[in-house]
Design an enzyme around this catalytic site. Structure first.
Site, mmCIF file in Angstrom:
data_model
loop_
_atom_site.group_PDB
_atom_site.id
_atom_site.type_symbol
_atom_site.label_atom_id
_atom_site.label_comp_id
_atom_site.label_asym_id
_atom_site.label_seq_id
_atom_site.Cartn_x
_atom_site.Cartn_y
_atom_site.Cartn_z
ATOM 1 C CD GLU A 230 -2.734 -1.413 0.163
ATOM 2 O OE1 GLU A 230 -2.904 -0.456 -0.626
ATOM 3 O OE2 GLU A 230 -3.295 -2.504 0.017
ATOM 4 C CB CYS A 264 -1.287 7.132 1.801
ATOM 5 S SG CYS A 264 -2.710 6.201 2.421
#
Length: 484
Positions: A230, A264
């Site tokens: 990720e 993110c």
């Protein structure tokens, strides 16, 4: 500590100074424990999830205080909103759906396979390693752990060295909740992270930067360890000409400045119709003042995690200014001593400047004017595939063109970040923003082996194809070729 849990604690790793050796001992203990219960029952898995939930509740205030200490200032409400609530929601979702996820799935067979029967069994992989970053240290550690425990695995956890206070609290909380052969925490700096990612886990989940993700994938490949990465990237926002700025800008500003942009999936840059850039900037500045009045002295505003990251943000803005970009101050001055970086917008920065080439991870919003939707889509597609994409507008045809014409890890329409909060939506990247996914059933499946099982019938006709081959076998093969 629960007496039964305490009795199962594996003390063999205590006091081992060498990181690789300690990780090896813990991993071996968990694999040995897993081998005694390869496919845990629903009751065992549900019990672990229940303990995890009770741990989060019992330690919530200590987690929030430690995270704020690591950041310098991070409001408890931000930690509750972004770390505590999502983790507890994921646990509740997994416990509610777990029996269905675990159930063997019957599979239909071609006529050539009948009267046999077939099914797919979902079994745990074994021991999962989870490496979490500093920006949402609880959420990005425990959300993957929910999937690991639901799937019946054991887990080793490696928090970021940039959150030492949180790491210490997490280690204590986990030690009081789980036996080391169930879940354990390994703390330390880069050398520990290197040893951790090189260990022969049955699956490794890493959340962090693309650059480090490449190194993690390389290290894991030596053990043929499957990896879920990720990563980050530059998540774009497209404001369509049909956009209502009064509705869109508050949502964009919230998503951009949540955790001071240290997210993110934060909007990284905004593609704005050229003629509406002045109105957009004015609306953003007004909304910043509405959500965070009095900057840099607003206590609701999260500080930057470290002096190094603060200085990096300063350099990004100064480089853009030196390259003739327009820098628009959206609030008060910065406060370097407290690491308060007040929001700024940057208009017209060249593509090779840091703000346009790197993931920003801070409260800087580059603005890219565009003339046509095709131009905006092409601009996105010329770059690495982003972890998230956001579109604001009311033109359904334009929305459809954006969805079909771009590739991204996830999308929210007419808002930001919220796709991440839904446990039935897989969370994951694509290309340079990562691969693999977790959340909900996607996480359960990522950390399970779907084992196909065929049960042959006593009435099987396969023996008709046994050697020695003759006319019957030739006839059977022709029939299979026509009808199979």
């Amino acid at each position: 500590m629960d007496g039964q849990v305490a009795a199962r604690m594996d003390e063999t790793a205590v006091g081992i100074a060498d990181p690789a050796a300690r990780i090896s001992v813990l991993l071996a203990a968990q694999k040995a424990a897993w081998s005694t219960d390869v496919t845990p029952s629903h009751a065992v898995r549900d019990g672990r999830l229940d303990r995890l939930d009770r741990m989060v509740v019992a330690w919530e205030s200590r987690f929030a205080a430690a995270i704020s200490e690591d950041f310098g200032n991070r409001p408890a409400v931000v930690t509750t909103l972004t770390d505590i609530v999502p983790v507890r929601a994921a646990i509740r979702h997994a416990r509610r759906e777990l029996k269905r996820w675990m159930r063997p799935r019957r599979v239909s067979l071609a006529w050539t396979g009948k009267p046999a029967s077939a099914q797919i069994l979902r079994q745990p992989l074994g021991v999962v390693g989870i490496v979490a970053p500093w920006n949402y240290p609880l959420n990005l550690m425990l959300s993957p752990l929910v999937g690991a425990l639901a799937a019946g695995n054991r887990a080793l956890l490696k928090p970021s060295e940039l959150t030492p206070a949180f790491s210490e609290v997490l280690a204590k909380a986990v030690a009081e909740t789980f036996a080391e052969d169930e879940v354990a925490v390994v703390t330390g700096g880069p050398e520990v992270a290197t040893a951790f990612t090189a260990a022969p886990f049955d699956h490794l989940i890493f959340t962090g930067s693309t650059a480090v993700g490449r190194k993690v994938a390389e290290a894991a490949a030596r053990n043929l360890t499957p990896v879920t990465l990720e990563l980050g990237g530059k998540s774009p926002v497209i404001l369509d000409p049909s956009v209502d700025l009064g509705k869109a800008v508050p949502r964009l500003v919230w998503g951009k400045l949540l955790n001071s942009g240290q997210t993110c999936v934060a909007p990284d840059y905004a593609l704005v119709p050229r003629g509406r850039v002045p109105d957009f900037l004015a609306a953003v500045k007004a909304e910043v003042a509405e959500q965070y009045p009095g900057l840099p002295g607003n206590a609701d505003y999260t500080t930057i995690i470290s002096p190094r990251h603060f200085d990096r943000l300063v350099r990004l803005v100064e480089e853009a200014r030196e390259r003739d970009a327009e820098v628009v101050e959206l609030a008060g001055p910065h406060d370097p001593e407290r690491r308060v970086f007040s929001p700024v917008a940057v208009v017209g920065a060249p593509d090779d400047t840091g703000v346009m080439a790197e993931e920003i991870f801070g409260p800087i919003l580059p603005v890219v004017p565009y003339d046509t939707l095709d131009e905006a889509i092409a601009y996105i597609n010329l770059r690495d595939r982003p972890l998230a994409l956001y579109w604001f507008g009311s033109d359904k045809a334009a929305e459809a063109r954006v969805l079909s014409g771009t590739i991204a890890g996830g999308v929210t329409i007419n808002d930001t970040i919220l796709h991440l909060s839904q446990d039935d939506l897989p969370f994951g990247g694509v290309g340079a923003s990562g691969y693999g996914a977790y959340h909900g059933e996607a996480g359960f499946l990522a950390l399970s082996k779907e084992k196909p099982v065929l049960r042959q019938s006593v009435l099987s006709g396969v023996s008709l194809l046994y050697p020695p081959y003759g006319r019957l076998a030739t006839w059977m093969l022709k029939l299979l070729g026509r009808l199979g």
